[in-house]
Design a protein around this motif. Structure first.
Motif, PDB file in Angstrom:
ATOM      1  N   LEU A  29     -19.180  14.010  90.954  1.00 52.50           N
ATOM      2  CA  LEU A  29     -19.950  12.897  90.387  1.00 52.50           C
ATOM      3  C   LEU A  29     -21.143  12.516  91.252  1.00 52.50           C
ATOM      4  CD1 LEU A  29     -17.433  12.738  88.600  1.00 52.50           C
ATOM      5  CD2 LEU A  29     -17.428  10.267  88.877  1.00 52.50           C
ATOM      6  N   THR A  30     -21.185  12.958  92.513  1.00 52.09           N
ATOM      7  CA  THR A  30     -22.193  12.499  93.478  1.00 52.09           C
ATOM      8  C   THR A  30     -22.374  10.987  93.316  1.00 52.09           C
ATOM      9  OG1 THR A  30     -24.076  13.069  92.047  1.00 52.09           O
ATOM     10  CG2 THR A  30     -23.318  14.742  93.603  1.00 52.09           C
ATOM     11  N   ASN A  31     -23.616  10.550  93.068  1.00 48.18           N
ATOM     12  CA  ASN A  31     -23.867   9.122  92.859  1.00 48.18           C
ATOM     13  C   ASN A  31     -24.323   8.831  91.441  1.00 48.18           C
ATOM     14  OD1 ASN A  31     -25.090   9.598  96.003  1.00 48.18           O
ATOM     15  ND2 ASN A  31     -23.452   8.117  95.707  1.00 48.18           N
ATOM     16  N   ASN A  32     -24.012   9.748  90.505  1.00 47.45           N
ATOM     17  CA  ASN A  32     -24.456   9.566  89.125  1.00 47.45           C
ATOM     18  C   ASN A  32     -23.778   8.412  88.408  1.00 47.45           C
ATOM     19  OD1 ASN A  32     -26.465  11.532  87.844  1.00 47.45           O
ATOM     20  ND2 ASN A  32     -25.300  12.850  89.216  1.00 47.45           N
ATOM     21  N   HIS A  33     -22.759   7.838  89.021  1.00 45.99           N
ATOM     22  CA  HIS A  33     -22.171   6.624  88.454  1.00 45.99           C
ATOM     23  C   HIS A  33     -23.075   5.418  88.705  1.00 45.99           C
ATOM     24  CE1 HIS A  33     -21.236   5.649  92.608  1.00 45.99           C
ATOM     25  NE2 HIS A  33     -20.696   6.852  92.728  1.00 45.99           N
ATOM     26  N   ILE A  34     -24.036   5.573  89.594  1.00 46.90           N
ATOM     27  CA  ILE A  34     -25.049   4.578  89.994  1.00 46.90           C
ATOM     28  C   ILE A  34     -24.462   3.184  90.255  1.00 46.90           C
ATOM     29  CG2 ILE A  34     -26.969   5.828  88.958  1.00 46.90           C
ATOM     30  CD1 ILE A  34     -26.987   3.803  86.664  1.00 46.90           C
ATOM     31  N   GLY A  35     -23.238   3.168  90.749  1.00 49.47           N
ATOM     32  CA  GLY A  35     -22.636   1.890  91.105  1.00 49.47           C
ATOM     33  C   GLY A  35     -22.235   1.020  89.935  1.00 49.47           C
ATOM     34  N   ASP A  36     -22.096   1.613  88.750  1.00 48.93           N
ATOM     35  CA  ASP A  36     -21.776   0.862  87.540  1.00 48.93           C
ATOM     36  C   ASP A  36     -20.350   1.181  87.093  1.00 48.93           C
ATOM     37  OD1 ASP A  36     -21.825   1.070  84.256  1.00 48.93           O
ATOM     38  OD2 ASP A  36     -22.899  -0.683  85.002  1.00 48.93           O
ATOM     39  N   GLU A  37     -19.529   0.143  86.936  1.00 48.80           N
ATOM     40  CA  GLU A  37     -18.118   0.338  86.621  1.00 48.80           C
ATOM     41  C   GLU A  37     -17.906   1.084  85.310  1.00 48.80           C
ATOM     42  OE1 GLU A  37     -14.143  -2.220  85.362  1.00 48.80           O
ATOM     43  OE2 GLU A  37     -15.673  -3.174  86.616  1.00 48.80           O
ATOM     44  N   MET A  87     -11.494  27.596  93.683  1.00 49.99           N
ATOM     45  CA  MET A  87     -12.031  26.260  93.450  1.00 49.99           C
ATOM     46  C   MET A  87     -13.519  26.398  93.124  1.00 49.99           C
ATOM     47  SD  MET A  87     -12.293  22.861  95.921  1.00 49.99           S
ATOM     48  CE  MET A  87     -10.607  22.278  95.639  1.00 49.99           C
ATOM     49  N   ILE A  88     -13.910  25.859  91.982  1.00 51.42           N
ATOM     50  CA  ILE A  88     -15.316  25.848  91.571  1.00 51.42           C
ATOM     51  C   ILE A  88     -15.753  24.391  91.470  1.00 51.42           C
ATOM     52  CG2 ILE A  88     -17.003  26.456  89.810  1.00 51.42           C
ATOM     53  CD1 ILE A  88     -15.858  28.905  91.110  1.00 51.42           C
ATOM     54  N   GLU A  89     -16.780  24.049  92.237  1.00 51.55           N
ATOM     55  CA  GLU A  89     -17.296  22.673  92.229  1.00 51.55           C
ATOM     56  C   GLU A  89     -18.642  22.631  91.531  1.00 51.55           C
ATOM     57  OE1 GLU A  89     -16.886  20.018  95.839  1.00 51.55           O
ATOM     58  OE2 GLU A  89     -19.061  20.311  95.803  1.00 51.55           O
ATOM     59  N   LYS A  90     -18.791  21.676  90.597  1.00 50.20           N
ATOM     60  CA  LYS A  90     -20.033  21.590  89.823  1.00 50.20           C
ATOM     61  C   LYS A  90     -20.449  20.129  89.684  1.00 50.20           C
ATOM     62  CE  LYS A  90     -23.114  23.962  87.423  1.00 50.20           C
ATOM     63  NZ  LYS A  90     -23.888  25.064  88.012  1.00 50.20           N
ATOM     64  N   HIS A  91     -21.736  19.865  89.930  1.00 50.88           N
ATOM     65  CA  HIS A  91     -22.265  18.510  89.766  1.00 50.88           C
ATOM     66  C   HIS A  91     -22.315  18.152  88.281  1.00 50.88           C
ATOM     67  CE1 HIS A  91     -24.430  18.003  93.843  1.00 50.88           C
ATOM     68  NE2 HIS A  91     -23.560  18.985  93.946  1.00 50.88           N
ATOM     69  N   VAL A  92     -22.000  16.894  87.968  1.00 53.95           N
ATOM     70  CA  VAL A  92     -22.078  16.418  86.588  1.00 53.95           C
ATOM     71  C   VAL A  92     -22.882  15.120  86.537  1.00 53.95           C
ATOM     72  CG1 VAL A  92     -19.889  17.486  85.939  1.00 53.95           C
ATOM     73  CG2 VAL A  92     -19.916  15.114  86.712  1.00 53.95           C
ATOM     74  N   LYS A  93     -23.412  14.834  85.368  1.00 54.61           N
ATOM     75  CA  LYS A  93     -24.185  13.610  85.161  1.00 54.61           C
ATOM     76  C   LYS A  93     -23.921  13.088  83.766  1.00 54.61           C
ATOM     77  CE  LYS A  93     -28.318  16.180  83.687  1.00 54.61           C
ATOM     78  NZ  LYS A  93     -29.742  16.471  83.991  1.00 54.61           N
ATOM     79  N   LEU A  94     -24.334  11.859  83.516  1.00 53.62           N
ATOM     80  CA  LEU A  94     -24.211  11.241  82.193  1.00 53.62           C
ATOM     81  C   LEU A  94     -25.616  10.881  81.741  1.00 53.62           C
ATOM     82  CD1 LEU A  94     -22.269  10.178  79.989  1.00 53.62           C
ATOM     83  CD2 LEU A  94     -22.239   7.998  81.199  1.00 53.62           C
TER      84      LEU A  94
END
Length: 523
Positions: free
Chosen positions: A248-256, A460-467
């Motif tokens: 998720l990195t920081n793509n949650h942008i601090g929003d619940e 293990m495969i790690e992939k960045h995701v965004k919304l």
């Protein structure tokens, strides 16, 4: 004919739960296991009875009436502003047109206990839920299924008989969705008699279709702990099944709400693990770096951005809660000692030391000496010297060491992926360190490199995701957009590679056969 009040009580007397399922016509309805609808009261909207005939159907448009008539009136009871045939169990109620000025207070107060039919029938369904809750003197959980608010061929389960143009349907559905979101928010704050729960993959959804089908209704089942979930992940990896990490990195942008949505959708798209990041902004960056210009909705410096998008204590509670509900294991990259000390309170069985801090050797040694769990190490922007350092520091006890090939380029071009390194890690595992788990942290575009990583031995495969697109978020350009189903497609391709790879042992496969069967007499 029985009074409607009596019918409501009779309907619920046969129900095993206090759940109400309202069925729309979006394609997601086709993914709902019909057996899950048998324990509650089902309300059909328009002609959704063509998929599953419920206890009550709400009907307004003439085209819907004709479709239901052609289908043979399958629902138990019909509520409509139109007069139905005498042979049909029905209740005729007033019509209340939807207008832009329609407010929540008007919808839930001005009508008293009166039932009515509106243009947006989900409003009538909500109104019916309020009336039923009052009649039964109990709180009802109302699940909305098949409400995708999309009208193209990929998002409509049942043929549209309205005769309206695509452009008109799209405009109506956009308005309906805006209204649904507004009403949902209002109910959560002001209407205690019902819980309105959207099932699907929208940002405002409360539960995924996958968990709904599993019977994991919100807060109604006992969920596994994070450590128990990791044991399941670990067992699969040791059995040779690759696990997919949604970063998720920081793509949650601090929003619940955004954080909950990303977790829920990542699980629904097939991810096995959720990963977040933790850094102590005030000590990780220098004061000069924090004052560096950086434009985001939170301000005009890097400090404004970083402080806003880091997970707070409250957001970690949200992370834990949502991962628990969705039964998906979570762990975090820990970028500095303050963050490491902070994260120990969560008793994580696995943490990650990312490529970003490969030159922080004293900190890495400290983690190696004090952390008892398993560790993931990414090797972006490093060489053989770092590999030797990692093997020396992190293989001295019985922990698993996930060694991930990584190229610190965003996006990484094909000639920089170096998938052959994973084959090298696999050789180290078999020849020297059996506790090494080879893997790949993907910064490239598409699924090909990750598929090749599987064939090279990655588990293990790690992939960045965004919304959605947020150009001001770090690494957004290489992330898969879960709102567009990109993670699901990626995982399907990676899983396909694992199937194609098969097993190492050479043997006759059950699917094999000779084109010509030899004549046994000539053998």
């Amino acid at each position: 004919m029985e009074s409607f009040s009596t019918q409501i009580k009779n309907i619920f007397s046969k129900s095993k739960t206090d759940r109400v399922y309202v069925l729309g016509k979006g394609s997601s309805l086709g993914k709902i296991a019909k057996s899950r609808l048998e324990d509650g009261v089902v309300i059909n909207i328009n002609d959704s009875e063509r998929y599953y005939a419920g206890d009550i159907a709400l009907v307004h448009s003439l085209w819907a009436y004709q479709s239901i008539k052609d289908n043979g009136f399958k629902a138990g009871c019909y509520i409509s502003d139109k007069q139905m045939p005498e042979s049909i169990n029905s209740l005729q109620v007033p019509y209340s047109p939807d207008t832009y000025e329609t407010t929540e207070s008007y919808l839930f107060s001005a009508h008293g206990d009166e039932l009515f039919i509106s243009d947006f029938l989900f409003l009538s369904a909500i109104r019916l839920g309020v009336v039923m809750a009052k009649e039964l003197n109990k709180k009802l959980d109302i699940y909305f299924l098949g409400f995708d608010f999309g009208s193209d061929s990929n998002t409509t389960l049942i043929q549209d008989f309205s005769g309206h143009s695509q452009q008109f349907r799209d405009a109506v559905l956009r308005t309906q969705e805006d209204t649904f979101i507004r009403i949902k928010s209002y109910i959560e704050a002001e209407v205690p008699s019902i819980n309105l729960i959207h099932v699907g993959r929208k940002p405002y959804s409360d539960i995924s279709i996958g968990l709904f089908n599993q019977g994991n209704f919100i807060d109604f089942v006992e969920h596994k702990s994070n450590n128990e979930l990791y044991l399941s992940v670990k067992d699969k990896i040791l059995a040779g099944i690759p696990m997919i990490v949604a970063e998720l990195t920081n793509n949650h942008i601090g929003d619940e709400k955004r954080l909950r949505t990303m977790i829920r959708m990542a699980k629904d798209e097939g991810a096995d693990i959720i990963k977040v990041q933790r850094r102590d902004v005030n000590t990780f960056y220098s004061e000069a770096e924090l004052m560096r210009p950086y434009i985001s909705p939170f301000g005009n410096t890097l400090g404004h951005y970083r402080r806003a998008v880091e997970l707070t204590d409250d957001l970690f509670k949200v992370l834990i809660d949502e991962c628990r509900k969705n039964e998906i294991f979570w762990f975090t990259s820990v970028l500095d000692k303050n963050s490491y000390d902070y994260i120990l309170q969560y008793n994580l069985p696995l943490i990650k030391l990312p490529s970003t801090i490969s030159n922080h050797r004293n900190y890495l040694k400290h983690v190696a000496e004090t952390f008892d769990g398993d560790i993931v190490v990414s090797t972006g922007f490093t060489d053989k010297e770092y590999e030797d350092f990692v093997l020396n520091q992190f293989t001295s006890n019985n922990r698993l060491l996930y060694l991930l090939q990584c190229t610190s380029s965003y996006p990484a071009p094909p000639d920089a992926c170096n998938i052959a390194v994973i084959r090298h890690y696999s050789e180290i595992r078999h020849e020297r360190f059996p506790n090494i788990i080879p893997g790949y942290s993907s910064h490239d575009v598409g699924a090909l490199a990750s598929q090749m990583a599987i064939s090279a031995g990655a588990l293990m495969i790690e992939k960045h995701v965004k919304l959605g697109n947020l150009d001001w978020v770090h690494f957004d350009s290489v992330a898969l957009d879960i709102s567009k189903g990109e993670l699901k497609s990626f995982i399907e391709e990676v899983r396909k590679a694992a199937v194609i790879c098969g097993e190492k042992e050479k043997k006759i496969h059950i699917k094999e056969h000779h084109k010509y069967v030899p004549n046994k007499m000539n053998n």
